[in-house]
Design a protein around this motif. Structure first.
Motif, PDB file in Angstrom:
ATOM      1  N   UNK A  15       0.850  -1.313  -0.001  1.00  0.00           N
ATOM      2  CA  UNK A  15       0.001  -0.007   0.052  1.00  0.00           C
ATOM      3  C   UNK A  15       0.972   1.304   0.050  1.00  0.00           C
ATOM      4  N   UNK A  16       2.171   1.081   0.737  1.00  0.00           N
ATOM      5  CA  UNK A  16       2.938   2.454   0.577  1.00  0.00           C
ATOM      6  C   UNK A  16       4.425   2.157   0.534  1.00  0.00           C
ATOM      7  N   UNK A  17       5.027   3.293  -0.018  1.00  0.00           N
ATOM      8  CA  UNK A  17       6.564   2.833  -0.233  1.00  0.00           C
ATOM      9  C   UNK A  17       7.106   4.443  -0.033  1.00  0.00           C
ATOM     10  N   UNK A  18       7.933   4.538   0.996  1.00  0.00           N
ATOM     11  CA  UNK A  18       8.625   5.742   1.332  1.00  0.00           C
ATOM     12  C   UNK A  18      10.065   5.644   1.162  1.00  0.00           C
ATOM     13  N   UNK A  19      10.706   6.714   0.575  1.00  0.00           N
ATOM     14  CA  UNK A  19      12.275   6.783   0.647  1.00  0.00           C
ATOM     15  C   UNK A  19      12.670   7.745   1.398  1.00  0.00           C
ATOM     16  N   UNK A  20      13.773   7.575   2.317  1.00  0.00           N
ATOM     17  CA  UNK A  20      14.161   8.870   3.131  1.00  0.00           C
ATOM     18  C   UNK A  20      15.345   8.402   3.819  1.00  0.00           C
ATOM     19  N   UNK A  21      16.408   9.143   3.644  1.00  0.00           N
ATOM     20  CA  UNK A  21      17.572   8.900   4.351  1.00  0.00           C
ATOM     21  C   UNK A  21      18.401   7.641   3.717  1.00  0.00           C
ATOM     22  N   UNK A  22      18.334   7.521   2.546  1.00  0.00           N
ATOM     23  CA  UNK A  22      19.235   6.428   1.776  1.00  0.00           C
ATOM     24  C   UNK A  22      18.526   4.926   2.121  1.00  0.00           C
ATOM     25  N   UNK A  23      17.215   4.888   2.682  1.00  0.00           N
ATOM     26  CA  UNK A  23      16.510   3.731   2.893  1.00  0.00           C
ATOM     27  C   UNK A  23      15.067   3.707   2.249  1.00  0.00           C
ATOM     28  N   UNK A  24      14.695   2.744   1.656  1.00  0.00           N
ATOM     29  CA  UNK A  24      13.140   2.594   0.987  1.00  0.00           C
ATOM     30  C   UNK A  24      12.556   1.874   2.035  1.00  0.00           C
ATOM     31  N   UNK A  38      14.816  -1.501   2.667  1.00  0.00           N
ATOM     32  CA  UNK A  38      15.582  -1.870   1.421  1.00  0.00           C
ATOM     33  C   UNK A  38      16.417  -0.640   0.709  1.00  0.00           C
ATOM     34  N   UNK A  39      17.383  -0.992   0.122  1.00  0.00           N
ATOM     35  CA  UNK A  39      17.953   0.000  -0.372  1.00  0.00           C
ATOM     36  C   UNK A  39      17.348   0.781  -1.575  1.00  0.00           C
ATOM     37  N   UNK A  40      17.605   1.984  -1.930  1.00  0.00           N
ATOM     38  CA  UNK A  40      16.983   2.627  -2.979  1.00  0.00           C
ATOM     39  C   UNK A  40      16.991   1.814  -4.492  1.00  0.00           C
ATOM     40  N   UNK A  41      18.212   1.163  -4.539  1.00  0.00           N
ATOM     41  CA  UNK A  41      18.425   0.447  -5.890  1.00  0.00           C
ATOM     42  C   UNK A  41      17.473  -0.951  -5.887  1.00  0.00           C
ATOM     43  N   UNK A  42      17.193  -1.543  -4.706  1.00  0.00           N
ATOM     44  CA  UNK A  42      16.620  -2.791  -4.578  1.00  0.00           C
ATOM     45  C   UNK A  42      15.138  -2.742  -4.830  1.00  0.00           C
ATOM     46  N   UNK A  43      14.434  -1.610  -4.388  1.00  0.00           N
ATOM     47  CA  UNK A  43      13.020  -1.536  -4.616  1.00  0.00           C
ATOM     48  C   UNK A  43      12.684  -1.374  -5.780  1.00  0.00           C
TER      49      UNK A  43
END
Length: 65
Positions: A15-24, A38-43
């Motif tokens: 339902x949601x996905x938020x990226x902040x401070x280098x973490x998703x 997760x890492x920003x690359x993995x999501x």
């Protein structure tokens, strides 16, 4: 996927996905909602976007309440 028992997986919808401070931070709506970091690359590689149907495989030794 080898070695994992069915009891260690949960299917749900993101339902949601938020990226902040280098973490998703991804929430997966299951009977007990799960939060995954997760890492920003993995999501995006895993297709984790709002509305996505996913299966979460849980490694019990890495689980935190």
């Amino acid at each position: 996927m080898g070695g994992g028992a069915a009891r260690n997986s949960r299917s749900g919808i993101v339902p949601s996905r938020v990226e902040r401070e280098g973490v998703v931070d991804v929430v997966v709506a299951t009977p007990v909602p799960l939060r995954v970091h997760l890492t920003p690359q993995s999501a995006p590689e895993l297709g984790l976007a709002p509305g996505a149907r996913v299966v979460v495989l849980i490694k019990a030794t890495a689980f935190r309440p």
